[in-house]
Design a protein around this motif. Sequence first.
Motif, PDB file in Angstrom:
ATOM      1  N   MET A  93     109.056  17.548  63.183  1.00 28.11           N
ATOM      2  CA  MET A  93     108.953  18.268  64.451  1.00 28.11           C
ATOM      3  C   MET A  93     110.041  17.880  65.437  1.00 28.11           C
ATOM      4  O   MET A  93     110.322  18.602  66.358  1.00 28.11           O
ATOM      5  CB  MET A  93     107.578  18.002  65.097  1.00 28.11           C
ATOM      6  N   ARG A 120     104.233  16.994  61.536  1.00 26.50           N
ATOM      7  CA  ARG A 120     102.957  17.719  61.648  1.00 26.50           C
ATOM      8  C   ARG A 120     102.489  18.069  60.244  1.00 26.50           C
ATOM      9  O   ARG A 120     103.275  18.542  59.412  1.00 26.50           O
ATOM     10  CB  ARG A 120     103.123  18.998  62.468  1.00 26.50           C
ATOM     11  N   GLU A 123     108.833  12.459  64.191  1.00 27.58           N
ATOM     12  CA  GLU A 123     107.533  13.038  64.496  1.00 27.58           C
ATOM     13  C   GLU A 123     107.287  14.150  63.481  1.00 27.58           C
ATOM     14  O   GLU A 123     108.174  14.971  63.235  1.00 27.58           O
ATOM     15  CB  GLU A 123     107.544  13.605  65.916  1.00 27.58           C
ATOM     16  N   ASP A 180      97.215  20.042  60.625  1.00 29.94           N
ATOM     17  CA  ASP A 180      97.788  20.162  61.962  1.00 29.94           C
ATOM     18  C   ASP A 180      97.865  18.844  62.736  1.00 29.94           C
ATOM     19  O   ASP A 180      98.236  18.848  63.908  1.00 29.94           O
ATOM     20  CB  ASP A 180      97.054  21.221  62.805  1.00 29.94           C
ATOM     21  N   GLN A 193      99.373  15.660  64.245  1.00 29.85           N
ATOM     22  CA  GLN A 193     100.727  15.253  64.599  1.00 29.85           C
ATOM     23  C   GLN A 193     100.791  13.749  64.479  1.00 29.85           C
ATOM     24  O   GLN A 193      99.948  13.032  65.028  1.00 29.85           O
ATOM     25  CB  GLN A 193     101.083  15.729  65.994  1.00 29.85           C
ATOM     26  N   VAL A 224     104.167  17.829  55.141  1.00 30.80           N
ATOM     27  CA  VAL A 224     104.457  17.757  56.571  1.00 30.80           C
ATOM     28  C   VAL A 224     105.759  18.484  56.884  1.00 30.80           C
ATOM     29  O   VAL A 224     106.589  18.699  56.007  1.00 30.80           O
ATOM     30  CB  VAL A 224     104.569  16.292  57.058  1.00 30.80           C
TER      31      VAL A 224
END
Length: 191
Positions: A79, A65, A63, A49, A51, A76
């Motif tokens: 995002m 996560r 970006e 989780d 980021q 990943v």
Amino acid sequence: MTERRAIPRHAIILPALCWRADGSEFHAVTIDISAEGIRMRSATIPPMDAQLGCSIRGVGAMEIRVVRTGTVDFAVRVMGRGATPGDVVRSLVSLAKLQAPASEEVRVHRRVVPKRRVVQVALEDGTGVPARIVNLSASGVALQLDARLEVGQVIVVGRQRAKVARRIDGGVGAAFLAPLDEATVGEHTVL
């Protein structure tokens, strides 16, 4: 019984720079992409989780996560901010098709990150260069080092003769001239 993934994966090998909110950075290499996300391999495994910011060569900054972690890899999801998830997928799938080998040959040796990562690399002229192992397999090793080596150059990594196969961010990937016994390759392997 082994569960088979219904979602297709596309192999893609590209260097990536990842960074945390505190500004600290680490390097990774993409392994593959699917509609579920991007799988990466790194000596640094971020927590679930987390980021992160990430820049993948040829794709751009985004970006991400962390949605899955393993011992030497993590997955990943994109995002937003920067490249959109759709743009990232399209770019990576296009690049994957360019990288696709002509044959059905795939990498068969598992990669490990050894506990002892510092190694000496000897060049053909006898010069010694300190290096750090990113990962290794029975067939080769990825090294971080400050010396600029040429593709095709023969080197000795620890006690293993190898040929530089490719350049990676901050180092090289080298193929062993005599592959190691895969059964003996693990986190305690010393080159």
